[in-house]
Write an enzyme that holds these catalytic residues in place. Structure first.
Site, PDB file in Angstrom:
ATOM      1  N   SER A  90       0.835  -1.202   0.000  1.00  0.00           N
ATOM      2  CA  SER A  90       0.000   0.000   0.000  1.00  0.00           C
ATOM      3  C   SER A  90       0.870   1.252   0.000  1.00  0.00           C
ATOM      4  O   SER A  90       1.614   1.476  -0.948  1.00  0.00           O
ATOM      5  CB  SER A  90      -0.986  -0.043   1.172  1.00  0.00           C
ATOM      6  OG  SER A  90      -1.939   0.994   1.077  1.00  0.00           O
ATOM      7  N   HIS A 195      -8.314   0.631  -0.664  1.00  0.00           N
ATOM      8  CA  HIS A 195      -8.153  -0.315  -1.772  1.00  0.00           C
ATOM      9  C   HIS A 195      -9.492  -0.904  -2.222  1.00  0.00           C
ATOM     10  O   HIS A 195      -9.578  -2.062  -2.629  1.00  0.00           O
ATOM     11  CB  HIS A 195      -7.144  -1.407  -1.403  1.00  0.00           C
ATOM     12  CG  HIS A 195      -5.794  -0.845  -1.094  1.00  0.00           C
ATOM     13  ND1 HIS A 195      -4.984  -0.316  -2.072  1.00  0.00           N
ATOM     14  CD2 HIS A 195      -5.153  -0.653   0.092  1.00  0.00           C
ATOM     15  CE1 HIS A 195      -3.886   0.151  -1.501  1.00  0.00           C
ATOM     16  NE2 HIS A 195      -3.970  -0.025  -0.193  1.00  0.00           N
TER      17      HIS A 195
END
Length: 306
Positions: A90, A195
């Site tokens: 991430s 996400h």
């Protein structure tokens, strides 16, 4: 020894005091923090002294963790350890591409600061959360998500662990179904449903930011969350934009790095979350972490002994 990969830790690993001993132990690490401080005054104070509540706010978490990630990697580089390839989880991917030379340190830090602000703003638009689902096959978790509108599979972490993001109004029933099917769910210490489609506005904002940035070719292979494949010369902007609102394919990334010859992983940044995920994916590889002066010294000693 086979190939070495640096993996850059992601959100949720933050803790009060992170990075301080790296700053004191390494000139290269110190330079990372000082560059950040010039761009975003108060970053060092948040890392070294900020309360966990403060540094767990996304717009603070991301620039702070970026600094610790990059400082740990640069401290290793300063000591003569260069990886063969890198990946980041991430926000860790922004640190990874910066370390690989796609951006300067100042550019990477500015980008992650804007990324944190954009994801914070997107999170505030919808009441969402994340949870790690354990002990169920990915296919079963995906099936349960399809049964609960507003819940999405987002982080494919390792065998038997898939993180979901969902509306808080939908997550309760979803988690009940997880338990009914023999699984277990663990809420995550993050401030939004990352996400997932909830982050589409952040993805659009990031595309705008990236459009004005100078992107250079990576100096080493960088594996992308979005594809679990190495970056090409010209796709950094698209991959970083798409990453925000699409799943992180971490297990697949680790497996492909191992296929490419990696037998040693070094997690750089706060905590040891990625160490655990990698060990659950492949128990044969060697795993180290660098997050402070002590782990830096221990990892350097271990790598030099190989």
């Amino acid at each position: 020894m086979g190939k070495v990969a640096f993996v850059f830790s992601g959100q949720g690993a933050q803790y009060s005091g992170m990075g301080k001993s790296l700053y004191e132990a390494s000139a290269a690490a110190k330079a990372v923090f000082e560059t950040a401080e010039q761009i975003r005054p108060g970053t060092m104070q948040q890392c070294f002294e900020g309360a966990l509540e403060e540094i767990s706010i996304t717009k603070n978490t991301q620039p702070c963790l970026f600094c610790v990630d990059l400082a740990a990697a640069e401290a290793l580089r300063e000591a003569g350890i260069e990886p063969d390839m890198v990946a980041g989880f991430s926000l860790g991917e922004v640190a990874a591409v910066t370390f690989a030379g796609i951006f300067t340190q100042a550019e990477g830090f500015s980008l992650v600061t804007k990324r944190g602000e954009a994801m914070q703003a997107a999170a505030e638009k919808v009441d969402s959360a994340m949870a790690a689902v354990l002990k169920l096959a990915n296919e079963k978790v995906e099936e349960l998500c399809r049964m609960h509108p507003g819940v999405f599979p987002v982080n494919y972490n390792c065998p038997g662990q898939l993180v979901v993001a969902g509306l808080k109004s939908s997550l309760g029933d979803f988690l009940s179904d997880v338990a009914a099917n023999g699984g277990r769910a663990v809420p995550l210490n993050v401030s939004g449903g990352f996400h997932s489609p909830f982050m589409e506005s952040a993805s659009i904002r990031l595309a705008q930011v990236l459009s004005g940035m100078d992107v250079k070719a990576p100096q080493m292979p960088v594996y992308a969350n979005y594809t679990a494949e190495p970056y090409g010369e010209n796709d950094a902007k698209l991959l970083l934009e798409k990453q925000v609102s699409n799943p992180v394919r971490w297990q697949q990334t680790v497996e492909r790095m191992i296929e490419a010859g990696v037998d040693t992983f070094v997690e750089v940044g706060a905590g040891k979350t990625l160490c655990g995920l990698i060990k659950k994916t492949n128990r044969a590889v060697k795993i180290y972490n660098v997050e402070d002066a002590d782990t830096l010294a221990a990892t350097l000693a271990a790598l030099r002994a190989e």
